[in-house]
Design a protein around this motif. Structure first.
Motif, PDB file in Angstrom:
ATOM      1  N   GLN A 160       0.690   7.080  44.857  1.00  0.00           N
ATOM      2  CA  GLN A 160       1.712   7.838  43.579  1.00  0.00           C
ATOM      3  C   GLN A 160       2.453   9.353  44.441  1.00  0.00           C
ATOM      4  N   THR A 161       1.259  10.101  44.706  1.00  0.00           N
ATOM      5  CA  THR A 161       1.375  11.374  44.556  1.00  0.00           C
ATOM      6  C   THR A 161       2.815  11.283  46.721  1.00  0.00           C
ATOM      7  N   ILE A 162       1.865  11.006  47.452  1.00  0.00           N
ATOM      8  CA  ILE A 162       3.041  10.344  48.036  1.00  0.00           C
ATOM      9  C   ILE A 162       3.960  10.158  47.855  1.00  0.00           C
ATOM     10  N   GLU A 163       4.056   9.029  47.543  1.00  0.00           N
ATOM     11  CA  GLU A 163       5.600   8.590  47.227  1.00  0.00           C
ATOM     12  C   GLU A 163       6.613   9.217  46.772  1.00  0.00           C
ATOM     13  N   ALA A 164       5.860  10.546  45.809  1.00  0.00           N
ATOM     14  CA  ALA A 164       6.638  11.115  44.881  1.00  0.00           C
ATOM     15  C   ALA A 164       7.470  12.141  45.853  1.00  0.00           C
ATOM     16  N   GLU A 165       6.753  12.726  46.947  1.00  0.00           N
ATOM     17  CA  GLU A 165       6.955  13.567  47.794  1.00  0.00           C
ATOM     18  C   GLU A 165       8.165  12.853  48.651  1.00  0.00           C
ATOM     19  N   LEU A 166       8.305  12.025  49.039  1.00  0.00           N
ATOM     20  CA  LEU A 166       9.253  11.282  50.780  1.00  0.00           C
ATOM     21  C   LEU A 166      10.156  11.701  49.896  1.00  0.00           C
ATOM     22  N   TYR A 167      11.157  11.587  51.121  1.00  0.00           N
ATOM     23  CA  TYR A 167      12.201  11.935  51.485  1.00  0.00           C
ATOM     24  C   TYR A 167      13.105  10.581  50.424  1.00  0.00           C
ATOM     25  N   THR A 168      12.904   9.645  49.909  1.00  0.00           N
ATOM     26  CA  THR A 168      12.690   8.488  49.458  1.00  0.00           C
ATOM     27  C   THR A 168      12.762   8.363  47.607  1.00  0.00           C
ATOM     28  N   ALA A 169      12.076   9.968  47.303  1.00  0.00           N
ATOM     29  CA  ALA A 169      11.462   9.397  46.382  1.00  0.00           C
ATOM     30  C   ALA A 169      12.539   9.516  44.938  1.00  0.00           C
ATOM     31  N   GLY A 170      12.800   8.267  43.857  1.00  0.00           N
ATOM     32  CA  GLY A 170      14.126   8.174  43.479  1.00  0.00           C
ATOM     33  C   GLY A 170      14.715   7.355  43.453  1.00  0.00           C
ATOM     34  N   LEU A 171      14.710   6.985  44.682  1.00  0.00           N
ATOM     35  CA  LEU A 171      15.377   5.840  45.307  1.00  0.00           C
ATOM     36  C   LEU A 171      14.389   3.810  44.780  1.00  0.00           C
ATOM     37  N   PRO A 172      15.449   3.263  44.429  1.00  0.00           N
ATOM     38  CA  PRO A 172      14.333   1.554  44.537  1.00  0.00           C
ATOM     39  C   PRO A 172      13.574   1.759  45.367  1.00  0.00           C
ATOM     40  N   PRO A 173      12.183   0.771  45.196  1.00  0.00           N
ATOM     41  CA  PRO A 173      11.587   0.025  46.569  1.00  0.00           C
ATOM     42  C   PRO A 173      12.789  -0.572  47.172  1.00  0.00           C
ATOM     43  N   LEU A 174      12.579  -0.289  48.841  1.00  0.00           N
ATOM     44  CA  LEU A 174      13.270  -0.878  49.922  1.00  0.00           C
ATOM     45  C   LEU A 174      12.757  -2.125  49.529  1.00  0.00           C
ATOM     46  N   ASP A 175      14.127  -3.039  49.495  1.00  0.00           N
ATOM     47  CA  ASP A 175      13.621  -4.129  49.769  1.00  0.00           C
ATOM     48  C   ASP A 175      13.953  -4.798  51.565  1.00  0.00           C
ATOM     49  N   LEU A 176      15.329  -4.889  51.673  1.00  0.00           N
ATOM     50  CA  LEU A 176      15.557  -5.086  52.966  1.00  0.00           C
ATOM     51  C   LEU A 176      15.796  -4.209  54.011  1.00  0.00           C
ATOM     52  N   VAL A 177      15.192  -4.639  55.224  1.00  0.00           N
ATOM     53  CA  VAL A 177      15.518  -3.462  56.307  1.00  0.00           C
ATOM     54  C   VAL A 177      16.544  -4.436  57.100  1.00  0.00           C
TER      55      VAL A 177
END
Length: 231
Positions: A160-177
């Motif tokens: 949780q603490t790492i995810e909060a510091e990613l550039y993508t914090a606040g975006l929905p989880p990534l579904d499809l690449v």
């Protein structure tokens, strides 16, 4: 063609590795710069379609931290296209409620580009439509290092603490690449975020990728069963 109802879950967040501009130009015996220019036109079409296709977030791999190794002339062309795209499409973003987000260390760019990006971020901050996340001077490994350092500086290191510091914090989880041009690798893009994402590969070169093929990818995703490690 809209995403068909009843096919399962629609993706909330799609990321695209836009590959093949150079090969598109080479096939036509054109300068690489023409491939990048046509690639921007493809970006414009896909971004315009994102809201209509029900996406909450669209992330585009525009310029990696490794792209600085390309010839100086090509990097200069890419920077010029970035300037032009922001200037030409910003008003449309605002009108359509598109919220811009930058993934990566964009402050490494020239001051005029930094100013353009920060102005665009400010002007689109109140958008209530889809988020357009553009990866600029981005590298997935570097993102994880800086996120772990930031989490450690604040105390505990966990998911949780790492995810909060990613550039993508606040975006929905990534579904499809999605990756174009036939290559099947992540190329240091969203390494953490892609842990449980689905993948869709196409031989189509990025300048030829259109809304119809984008819709086909979303429809195929909607028919997949996602287990997240379960049975």
């Amino acid at each position: 063609m809209p995403v068909e109802p009843g096919q399962g879950n629609r993706p909330r967040h799609v990321a695209i590795i836009m590959d093949g501009n150079g090969r598109w130009a080479k096939k036509r015996m054109l300068p690489r710069a023409m491939g990048h220019k046509r690639g921007v036109e493809a970006v414009r079409k896909i971004v315009r379609a994102a809201g209509d296709l029900g996406l909450e977030a669209l992330s585009l791999y525009a310029f990696s931290s490794e792209n600085w190794k390309r010839p100086e002339e090509e990097v200069s062309d890419l920077m010029g296209l970035l300037r032009n795209y922001i200037r030409s499409d910003l008003d449309e973003f605002v009108a359509n409620g598109v919220k811009l987000k930058i993934l990566g260390d964009y402050k490494a760019f020239s001051p005029d580009i930094v100013d353009l990006l920060e102005s665009a971020l400010a002007k689109t901050a109140g958008g209530n439509g889809p988020t357009l996340a553009v990866a600029l001077n981005y590298g997935g490994q570097a993102e994880l290092v800086q996120a772990a350092r930031a989490a450690a500086a604040k105390g505990e290191i966990n998911t949780q603490t790492i995810e909060a510091e990613l550039y993508t914090a606040g975006l929905p989880p990534l579904d499809l690449v999605i990756r174009t041009s036939g290559e099947q690798r992540l190329s240091n893009f969203m390494l953490w975020q892609a842990a449980y994402a689905e993948f869709w590969f196409t031989d189509t070169l990025w300048p030829d990728f259109d809304v119809q093929e984008f819709t086909r990818a979303l429809n195929e995703f909607a028919g997949r069963e996602r287990r997240y490690g379960g049975r």
